[in-house]
Design a protein around this motif. Structure first.
Motif, PDB file in Angstrom:
ATOM      1  N   GLU A 156      -8.085  -6.055 -10.066  1.00 17.06           N
ATOM      2  CA  GLU A 156      -8.187  -4.850  -9.245  1.00 17.06           C
ATOM      3  C   GLU A 156      -9.628  -4.344  -9.147  1.00 17.06           C
ATOM      4  O   GLU A 156     -10.434  -4.566 -10.051  1.00 17.06           O
ATOM      5  N   SER A 187      -8.207  -4.335   0.438  1.00 19.44           N
ATOM      6  CA  SER A 187      -8.883  -5.196   1.410  1.00 19.44           C
ATOM      7  C   SER A 187      -8.149  -5.202   2.743  1.00 19.44           C
ATOM      8  O   SER A 187      -8.771  -5.179   3.814  1.00 19.44           O
ATOM      9  N   GLN A 188      -6.812  -5.225   2.702  1.00 15.92           N
ATOM     10  CA  GLN A 188      -6.034  -5.180   3.941  1.00 15.92           C
ATOM     11  C   GLN A 188      -6.188  -3.846   4.642  1.00 15.92           C
ATOM     12  O   GLN A 188      -6.252  -3.787   5.873  1.00 15.92           O
ATOM     13  N   HIS A 189      -6.250  -2.764   3.876  1.00 12.66           N
ATOM     14  CA  HIS A 189      -6.496  -1.445   4.458  1.00 12.66           C
ATOM     15  C   HIS A 189      -7.796  -1.462   5.264  1.00 12.66           C
ATOM     16  O   HIS A 189      -7.842  -0.992   6.406  1.00 12.66           O
ATOM     17  N   PRO A 219      -5.462  -2.330  -6.299  1.00 13.87           N
ATOM     18  CA  PRO A 219      -5.221  -3.746  -6.043  1.00 13.87           C
ATOM     19  C   PRO A 219      -6.121  -4.291  -4.932  1.00 13.87           C
ATOM     20  O   PRO A 219      -6.290  -3.668  -3.884  1.00 13.87           O
ATOM     21  N   LYS A 220      -6.692  -5.453  -5.176  1.00 11.36           N
ATOM     22  CA  LYS A 220      -7.632  -6.059  -4.229  1.00 11.36           C
ATOM     23  C   LYS A 220      -6.989  -6.295  -2.864  1.00 11.36           C
ATOM     24  O   LYS A 220      -7.557  -5.930  -1.824  1.00 11.36           O
ATOM     25  N   LYS A 221      -5.820  -6.906  -2.848  1.00 10.83           N
ATOM     26  CA  LYS A 221      -5.174  -7.239  -1.581  1.00 10.83           C
ATOM     27  C   LYS A 221      -4.848  -5.988  -0.788  1.00 10.83           C
ATOM     28  O   LYS A 221      -5.083  -5.919   0.431  1.00 10.83           O
ATOM     29  N   TRP A 222      -4.313  -4.987  -1.460  1.00 10.49           N
ATOM     30  CA  TRP A 222      -3.918  -3.733  -0.796  1.00 10.49           C
ATOM     31  C   TRP A 222      -5.120  -3.048  -0.163  1.00 10.49           C
ATOM     32  O   TRP A 222      -5.081  -2.661   1.011  1.00 10.49           O
ATOM     33  N   SER A 237      -9.573  -4.035   6.407  1.00 13.73           N
ATOM     34  CA  SER A 237      -9.621  -4.973   7.526  1.00 13.73           C
ATOM     35  C   SER A 237      -8.700  -4.582   8.672  1.00 13.73           C
ATOM     36  O   SER A 237      -8.978  -4.893   9.836  1.00 13.73           O
ATOM     37  N   ASN A 238      -7.617  -3.853   8.368  1.00 15.21           N
ATOM     38  CA  ASN A 238      -6.638  -3.508   9.406  1.00 15.21           C
ATOM     39  C   ASN A 238      -6.881  -2.161  10.069  1.00 15.21           C
ATOM     40  O   ASN A 238      -6.241  -1.846  11.078  1.00 15.21           O
ATOM     41  N   SER A 283       0.618   2.898  -4.887  1.00  9.96           N
ATOM     42  CA  SER A 283       0.209   1.507  -4.726  1.00  9.96           C
ATOM     43  C   SER A 283      -0.960   1.160  -5.635  1.00  9.96           C
ATOM     44  O   SER A 283      -1.386   0.018  -5.683  1.00  9.96           O
ATOM     45  N   TRP A 284      -1.500   2.162  -6.327  1.00 12.13           N
ATOM     46  CA  TRP A 284      -2.654   1.979  -7.196  1.00 12.13           C
ATOM     47  C   TRP A 284      -2.450   2.814  -8.453  1.00 12.13           C
ATOM     48  O   TRP A 284      -1.445   3.517  -8.580  1.00 12.13           O
TER      49      TRP A 284
END
Length: 289
Positions: free
Chosen positions: A35, A97-99, A92-95, A101-102, A15-16
């Motif tokens: 990223e 950041s979601q990690h 990746p920022k979204k990947w 936060s979740n 994913s990275w």
């Protein structure tokens, strides 16, 4: 000076993106990307540019950069002609950041990611530890690389003396162009149409460049030739089809845009280290274990 937007393609089955560069010297390449980036520079001395920060750097230079923060390192060849090494992780920022936060376990990384918006430089002690992690990541499979990345981020988050680099008044938006330029639109077009026949001459016209200039510019931006880039996208799509469907290899070859099965098999073997049939058989055997 306008920073160039760099397109980052994740490593295979990841994913990275992790990459190790071995260079005679580091050229000036003022750029940015959406990223996060962890960069460890070894056996190199020169000048580092991050946002509005400009200063000398030395061996064991470890930095984390936030998304869209312009940066470059620049060095001359070493006097003994030894190789300069750069380990780079682009996430990746979204990947990421979601990690964070979740998963409550990853909340310890939040302050690190926020501070990275201005660039953070770490101590030599942390850089030595990062070197060990990067060497393990280089030699590992994607799952172990993923664990190594999280461990590296955790190690970096422990250092409270890391130094912010770019000033708080530096505005990323005034130094980068979020809207795609003509070349970025060409890349987006390739992503949408890579299974079709693509003509370099037509892509060059879309980018408002001569064909020769387009080829040179493409390789500089993407770190591979146009043909290599398209083949990587096509083979990646073929892998998904081999894993998730029972379609024949010939049908998959046609779907992915290859003109003949021989070229498909040759390109697949070059990129994946196995023929398509071997790749499918190996994955199915693993799924039965």
């Amino acid at each position: 000076m306008r920073a160039m937007c760099e397109k980052v393609i994740p490593s295979n089955n990841s994913s990275w993106r992790y990459c190790k560069y071995s260079l005679d010297y580091i050229p000036f390449n003022w750029h940015y990307h959406p990223e996060f980036e962890i960069c460890l520079t070894l056996n190199s001395q020169g000048v580092c540019h991050i946002g509005d920060y400009i200063a000398p750097y030395d061996d064991l230079d470890l930095v984390i950069l936030g998304p869209d923060l312009p940066h470059t390192w620049q060095s001359s060849p070493n006097s003994d002609n030894s190789v300069q090494i750069v380990h780079v992780a682009q996430i990746p920022k979204k990947w990421l950041s979601q990690h964070v936060s979740n998963h409550p376990e990853l909340a310890v990384l939040e302050a690190l990611l926020i501070a990275s918006q201005r660039g953070l430089k770490f101590s030599r002690q942390t850089a030595v530890i990062a070197k060990q992690y990067f060497e393990k990541i280089e030699a590992s499979e994607p799952f172990e690389q993923y664990l190594g990345l999280l461990a590296l981020l955790r190690e970096m988050s422990k250092e409270h003396s890391a130094r912010m680099l770019s000033s708080s008044t530096f505005s990323v938006s005034t130094h980068t162009h979020q809207a795609h330029d003509k070349f970025d639109k060409v890349i987006d077009y390739i992503y949408r149409h890579y299974t079709e026949t693509l003509c370099a001459e037509q892509l060059a016209i879309m980018a408002h460049m001569s064909t020769n200039h387009f080829h040179r510019f493409f390789k500089k931006r993407m770190e591979r030739t146009l043909t290599e880039f398209i083949n990587q996208l096509r083979i990646g799509h073929a892998c998904k089809e081999l894993i998730n469907t029972n379609r024949s290899i010939t049908a998959i070859s046609d779907q992915c845009g290859f003109k003949n099965i021989s070229n498909f098999n040759r390109r697949f073997l070059m990129l994946k280290g196995a023929t398509p049939s071997e790749y499918r058989k190996r994955l199915r055997q693993k799924s039965l274990v």
